[in-house]
Structures are given as C-alpha cells and as structure tokens.
Design a protein around this motif. Structure first.
Motif, mmCIF file in Angstrom:
data_model
loop_
_atom_site.group_PDB
_atom_site.id
_atom_site.type_symbol
_atom_site.label_atom_id
_atom_site.label_comp_id
_atom_site.label_asym_id
_atom_site.label_seq_id
_atom_site.Cartn_x
_atom_site.Cartn_y
_atom_site.Cartn_z
ATOM 1 N N VAL A 171 0.839 -1.207 0.000
ATOM 2 C CA VAL A 171 0.000 0.000 0.000
ATOM 3 C C VAL A 171 0.868 1.249 0.000
ATOM 4 C CG1 VAL A 171 -1.705 1.299 1.330
ATOM 5 C CG2 VAL A 171 -1.930 -1.156 1.105
ATOM 6 N N ASN A 172 1.968 1.221 0.733
ATOM 7 C CA ASN A 172 2.868 2.378 0.723
ATOM 8 C C ASN A 172 3.457 2.618 -0.659
ATOM 9 O OD1 ASN A 172 3.031 3.778 3.223
ATOM 10 N ND2 ASN A 172 3.904 1.960 4.152
ATOM 11 N N PHE A 173 3.858 1.538 -1.327
ATOM 12 C CA PHE A 173 4.396 1.691 -2.684
ATOM 13 C C PHE A 173 3.331 2.246 -3.617
ATOM 14 C CE2 PHE A 173 7.614 -1.977 -1.926
ATOM 15 C CZ PHE A 173 8.448 -1.093 -1.267
ATOM 16 N N ALA A 174 2.112 1.745 -3.481
ATOM 17 C CA ALA A 174 1.025 2.217 -4.349
ATOM 18 C C ALA A 174 0.723 3.685 -4.076
ATOM 19 C CB ALA A 174 -0.219 1.360 -4.128
ATOM 20 N N ALA A 175 0.753 4.076 -2.788
ATOM 21 C CA ALA A 175 0.479 5.473 -2.441
ATOM 22 C C ALA A 175 1.592 6.382 -2.950
ATOM 23 C CB ALA A 175 0.329 5.609 -0.924
ATOM 24 N N ASP A 176 2.836 5.918 -2.855
ATOM 25 C CA ASP A 176 3.950 6.698 -3.403
ATOM 26 C C ASP A 176 3.764 6.920 -4.899
ATOM 27 O OD1 ASP A 176 5.273 7.089 -1.066
ATOM 28 O OD2 ASP A 176 6.656 5.414 -1.293
ATOM 29 N N SER A 177 3.431 5.837 -5.608
ATOM 30 C CA SER A 177 3.230 5.943 -7.054
ATOM 31 C C SER A 177 2.106 6.924 -7.361
ATOM 32 C CB SER A 177 2.870 4.569 -7.647
ATOM 33 O OG SER A 177 3.905 3.660 -7.483
ATOM 34 N N ALA A 178 1.041 6.852 -6.585
ATOM 35 C CA ALA A 178 -0.138 7.668 -6.867
ATOM 36 C C ALA A 178 0.168 9.155 -6.742
ATOM 37 C CB ALA A 178 -1.265 7.272 -5.914
ATOM 38 N N ILE A 179 0.822 9.546 -5.656
ATOM 39 C CA ILE A 179 1.049 10.979 -5.465
ATOM 40 C C ILE A 179 2.083 11.498 -6.465
ATOM 41 C CG2 ILE A 179 2.795 10.699 -3.639
ATOM 42 C CD1 ILE A 179 0.120 13.483 -3.959
ATOM 43 N N GLU A 180 3.054 10.658 -6.814
ATOM 44 C CA GLU A 180 4.042 11.105 -7.789
ATOM 45 C C GLU A 180 3.413 11.263 -9.169
ATOM 46 O OE1 GLU A 180 7.322 8.478 -7.492
ATOM 47 O OE2 GLU A 180 7.858 9.142 -5.500
ATOM 48 N N GLU A 181 2.554 10.332 -9.541
ATOM 49 C CA GLU A 181 1.877 10.443 -10.833
ATOM 50 C C GLU A 181 0.972 11.676 -10.850
ATOM 51 O OE1 GLU A 181 2.466 8.373 -13.313
ATOM 52 O OE2 GLU A 181 1.011 9.202 -14.738
ATOM 53 N N LEU A 182 0.319 11.934 -9.731
ATOM 54 C CA LEU A 182 -0.560 13.100 -9.651
ATOM 55 C C LEU A 182 0.235 14.387 -9.843
ATOM 56 C CD1 LEU A 182 -3.469 14.160 -8.893
ATOM 57 C CD2 LEU A 182 -2.563 14.446 -6.604
ATOM 58 N N LEU A 183 1.394 14.461 -9.205
ATOM 59 C CA LEU A 183 2.191 15.683 -9.314
ATOM 60 C C LEU A 183 2.743 15.857 -10.722
ATOM 61 C CD1 LEU A 183 4.123 15.696 -5.917
ATOM 62 C CD2 LEU A 183 2.167 17.061 -6.577
ATOM 63 N N VAL A 184 3.170 14.763 -11.306
ATOM 64 C CA VAL A 184 3.748 14.848 -12.640
ATOM 65 C C VAL A 184 2.702 15.312 -13.653
ATOM 66 C CG1 VAL A 184 4.654 13.451 -14.529
ATOM 67 C CG2 VAL A 184 5.584 13.196 -12.246
ATOM 68 N N ARG A 185 1.473 14.855 -13.481
ATOM 69 C CA ARG A 185 0.447 15.147 -14.478
ATOM 70 C C ARG A 185 -0.451 16.317 -14.102
ATOM 71 N NH1 ARG A 185 -2.336 9.552 -15.630
ATOM 72 N NH2 ARG A 185 -3.599 10.812 -17.026
ATOM 73 N N SER A 186 -0.101 17.045 -13.058
ATOM 74 C CA SER A 186 -0.930 18.178 -12.678
ATOM 75 C C SER A 186 -0.502 19.414 -13.455
ATOM 76 C CB SER A 186 -0.789 18.441 -11.177
ATOM 77 O OG SER A 186 -1.279 17.336 -10.466
ATOM 78 N N PRO A 187 -1.424 20.005 -14.165
ATOM 79 C CA PRO A 187 -1.044 21.073 -15.102
ATOM 80 C C PRO A 187 -0.959 22.442 -14.460
ATOM 81 C CG PRO A 187 -3.347 20.576 -15.336
ATOM 82 C CD PRO A 187 -2.843 19.693 -14.244
ATOM 83 N N SER A 188 -0.247 22.582 -13.379
ATOM 84 C CA SER A 188 -0.079 23.899 -12.781
ATOM 85 C C SER A 188 1.239 24.494 -13.251
ATOM 86 C CB SER A 188 -0.077 23.790 -11.256
ATOM 87 O OG SER A 188 -1.323 23.367 -10.813
ATOM 88 N N VAL A 189 1.162 25.616 -13.902
ATOM 89 C CA VAL A 189 2.376 26.256 -14.393
ATOM 90 C C VAL A 189 2.313 27.730 -14.021
ATOM 91 C CG1 VAL A 189 3.800 26.674 -16.404
ATOM 92 C CG2 VAL A 189 2.365 24.652 -16.300
#
Lengths: 386, 151
Positions: free
Chosen positions: A43-61
C-alpha cells in the motif's frame, strides 16, 4: 488404564492440549502480522506511485513574465490553487495495487480493487483534500468508490492572535494551506453569509514556527476526521475497524502524516483468500522531493531565475536552469499544452465564491459522500466553514 | 500391562512437550522471520533501482547472496513496466492516457516506469517440513509481488 496412569498423565495431556491451542492461535497471529507487514509495504508503494503520478500530471504552471498565458497561470500560484484531478491518483493507486495483488493490469482489475479492497483513500493537495470511500448505493448491495468534493483545510490558529499586529482572535477560522506560506481569514457578513478575505499578504508575514505547527495540527486533524468518516461509511459504524491518523507531531521524528501533497489509503483484504483478514494503512510521498516536477518560474529582484516545485508551491529554488535549457523548454511545452486559453475564473477565489454562494442549498444530505453521489458537491465545502 | 502402556504414553507426551513443542515453535517462528527478511531484501533491491534507475548484475548477485544467506530457497522475477503516454486518447482524468507495457530490458529504467519483483518459494523449507511433519502446522508458500515507481 490404571488410576495411577490417569493421575500421572492427566496434567501433561492437559498441558499438551493447551500447547496445541496456543500453537494455533500463535500461528494465526504471526500470519496476520506477516500479511499486515506485506500489505503495508504494498500500500505504501502504491500510495507513493499515486502521489508522484498526480504531481507529474498536474497542469499547474506559473511565471511572472509578460507572456499573457504565463501571467494567467501565475494567478494560480498566488491564489494557492493547484489544478489537479484526484482521479489520476486513484487510478494509479488502483493499478499499482492490482498488479501487486497478482491481478492483471486491466480496467476490470482496477475496478475490482476499488470496489473490494480500498476502503478509504484521501488525496491531499495544497489547498484541500478529497476523501474517497466505498459506498453502497443501491438495494442490490453494489458499491462504488465515491469522492467528496475538495474539502478545504479550515481551522483555528490561536497562536496568530498572540501577535498584536495581526489583529486576530483565538476563535477566528482560517483557510490553511500545506505550503504554510499563506493564510486566509474567514469572516461573516451581517446577513449570515460568508466572506472570504484575502489576507495572505498581511497575515502571511506573521507565520512563524509555532503558528506553522498549529496549522499542521489543524490540517492533520481535518484529514483525520474525514478518514474516520470514510471508514465509518465503508464499515457501517463498526468501530473496531477504524483508525486515527495522529494529528500531533511525533516527538521523535517531528513529522506528521500530511506534511505535503500526499495520498493516504486504507486497504482491507478480507475478500482475499489469505486465511486472515488484514487492514493496512499507507502514506505516500515519503520520497516526493526526489520526483518533484518543476511547475513554474519567476525572476527575483536582481533578475535571476527561480523555479517552483509542484509539491512546495511558494518556495522557489534557484538550481533548475535557464531558458533554453531542457528543463525550461519542457516547462514551456507543458504550459502550451495545458493552458492554451487559461480561464482567469479558475482560481481559488472564483471557486470559493461559487461554493459560498450555494450555502443555502445544503440541507438535503447527511454526509458528504451522499452529497457527492447525487452530484451536489459544493454544498459540503461550504459547511466546512461553519 | 496397563501400567506399562501408561508409562509409554507418558514418555511420548513428555517427549512431545519437551522436544517437539519448542522445535515446532522455533521452526515456525524462523520460517516467518526468514520470509520477512527475504521481502525486506527484495524491497531494498527495488529501492536501489528506484533511486539509481538501473539494475546491475552485482545488485542481483547481492540479492541472491542475501537470500541464500537467510536459508531461503526462493525464485524471483524482475519485472519492468514501461510507462507510455498516448496523447491521441484522452483518459478519464481529462489528460493523456498512461499505459504500462512489460518490457524485456530489466537493466535500465526511465522516470515513471515501474519496477517489480515477484518472489516465490521453490519448495517447503526444512523448518516448514519439520513443522508440518511433527505437528501438522502448514505454512503457505511465499508468493508475493511488489511494484515501485521509478523516480
């Protein structure tokens, strides 16, 4: 057998039976402990993946150049709005957990994991958080992972009132942010409606370590409350299966679960054929600094370039590079993709006013998940301010 | 005669309680501890890959040596899931669709890829055999999978 045998061997036989009972119970406890150990890692690995993917794909510039697109995006930063879609995190979490549990990486596997294993999931971003829970929504017992609207971090900050120049009261409520560099006071109008006052620039200058700690505690308490609500929804008031996120900072590590953008998840494998029922709690984002995409830039007073990271908005770094570098070009391309025609109203102030304007319609639902299911998302956000 | 039978049964009970019971306890405990240590070694290997974006032969050899040193007879498979973005398809999040494909190259990774390890015990260990034979304690075989996202 003789009376002598019975007398002599009665105690060892009884002791042997006790040992067998003990062995069974001990093995079961060990098995449960082992399964928890494994599931917590997954679950920790999955949560790490989730937040990193969210940050990478968040279109805030963000930027402070004269380019109109960049300037509009800069408004997102100053108003503390982070444009994210929490479904990105949910999908990534479900995908990772599915393959870890031995399921194929398919849409149906993700759905299966979401319906059967994920009991509560929270996506915490800079200015609020989303809480997902499994909610049974019809008489056939079908369940779905349903989210609340974005719930702002709201709380009291008594330490701020200790500073005379701030002119605040201990019971004033504030909208808080994970970056802890801004703070908004919530004021009530005479007619009972809410008026959010932009006080980031005035109150923000008083934020010190003590105030920052209180803000963190309030944010973690807020998140913890909703985790409890989500678990109650998922388990139907079975208090034995709830857990509480510590809201006070650890004396040893000095950290709290929600100290930046993160994903919290509670996974229950009671449906899984492992012999024991296991519940695991995972927090993502432990190594988030290592995979923190650049989301914007600005100049400082002497014309040097400063760069903003997704997980730490309002903190600027000088080490990323200059225009013409790969990082800059990537940033500009990303901006062109995600903000072709930025909508100035898509800022926190715009959304907040919209939410506050709908306060009078909030009387039909008992909980935020029910409201979310019926499409009445914003009403519960307003209630958080009361 | 009956007293003789009683003495034999008494001796058997004494043997079970004095020898078998602690042996089984220790065996089961050691098996579960070994499984935890193997999993810790496997996730440590994943952490190294996640941080370095590469998996070298020496890292694999070190992992194999750790497993051997623990007395575990396990087989493992390294899985590399490559992250791809399909810009022509809009996903549910309103952005591009992200897919993962299993690729053969397990030595080099890009940011966003997933690295996984599937650990499976080859057979029951000696302690597992002992616990099962002496007390009927059955410990399931180790069969776990872990995935991490490369940073």
């Amino acid at each position: 057998m003789s009376r002598h045998f019975v007398l002599v061997n009665f105690a060892p036989i009884l002791f042997g039976l006790f040992w067998l009972i003990y062995l069974i119970a001990w093995q079961r406890n060990n098995r449960e402990s082992f399964e928890t150990f494994v599931l917590e890692r997954q679950v920790n690995f999955a949560a790490d993946s989730a937040i990193e993917e969210l940050l990478v794909r968040s279109p805030s510039v963000v930027s402070d150049t004269t380019d109109s697109r960049l300037s509009a995006a800069m408004a997102d930063l100053t108003s503390n709005e982070v444009t994210v879609d929490p479904n990105i995190a949910v999908e990534e979490f479900s995908t990772t957990l599915a393959v870890e549990l031995g399921l194929p990486d398919t849409y149906s596997s993700r759905e299966y994991v979401q319906h059967n294993y994920i009991k509560a999931l929270q996506v915490c971003v800079n200015n609020g958080f989303y809480t997902y829970t499994n909610l049974t929504y019809n008489s056939k017992g079908q369940a779905d992972l349903i989210s609340t609207p974005k719930i702002p971090y709201v709380g009291v900050v008594p330490a701020l009132s200790e500073i005379p120049a701030a002119h605040t009261n201990p019971d004033d409520k504030f909208a808080l942010f994970l970056s802890k560099s801004a703070i908004f006071r919530i004021l009530w109008k005479d007619d009972g409606t809410i008026n959010r006052v932009l006080e980031s620039t005035t109150l923000g200058q008083y934020i010190n370590d003590k105030i920052s700690d209180q803000m963190s505690e309030e944010i973690n308490t807020r998140v913890s409350e909703y985790m409890q609500k989500a678990l109650v929804q998922a388990y139907g008031n079975n208090s034995a299966k709830t857990l509480r996120i510590p809201s006070a900072p650890s004396k040893i590590r000095g950290t709290m679960p929600v100290d930046g953008p993160t994903v919290l998840a509670v996974v229950d494998t009671s449906e899984r054929n492992v012999g024991v029922e296991v519940i695991a709690f995972g927090v993502g984002g432990a190594q988030i600094v290592r995979n923190d995409p650049c989301v914007g830039y600005r100049h400082n007073e002497v014309g040097e370039w400063l760069w903003a990271k997704q997980s730490r908005l309002n903190e600027f770094f000088a080490s990323l590079g200059n225009p013409g570098d790969a990082a800059f070009d990537e940033l500009y391309d990303k901006l062109a993709d995600t903000h072709p025609d930025p909508d100035p109203s898509h800022t926190m102030s715009g959304l907040m006013e919209m939410y506050l304007g709908r306060a009078s319609e909030r009387k039909y639902f008992d909980n935020p998940f029910e409201a979310a299911h019926f499409g009445c998302d914003e009403d519960w956000v307003v209630m958080e301010y009361k | 005669m009956l007293d003789f039978a009683g003495k034999v049964i008494g001796i058997i009970i004494a043997f079970v309680l004095c020898v078998v019971a602690p042996l089984v306890n220790i065996s089961v405990d050691r098996t579960l501890l070994t499984e935890r240590e193997v999993i810790t070694a496997a996730t440590d290997l994943l952490d190294e890959v996640v941080d370095s974006k590469q998996l070298t032969d020496s890292m694999l050899q070190q992992f194999a040596a750790e497993c051997t040193g623990l007395g575990a007879s396990v087989d493992y498979e390294i899985i590399h899931m490559q992250r791809t973005i399909d810009s022509s398809v809009v996903g549910i999040a309103g952005g591009h669709t992200v897919n993962y494909y299993k690729v053969q190259n397990i030595n080099e990774y890009d940011t966003g890829d997933k690295v996984g390890i599937h650990i499976k015990s080859i057979s029951l260990t000696g302690t597992q055999h002992l616990a099962e034979a002496l007390a009927g304690v059955f410990i399931p075989e180790l069969d776990r999978t872990f995935y991490e996202r490369v940073r």
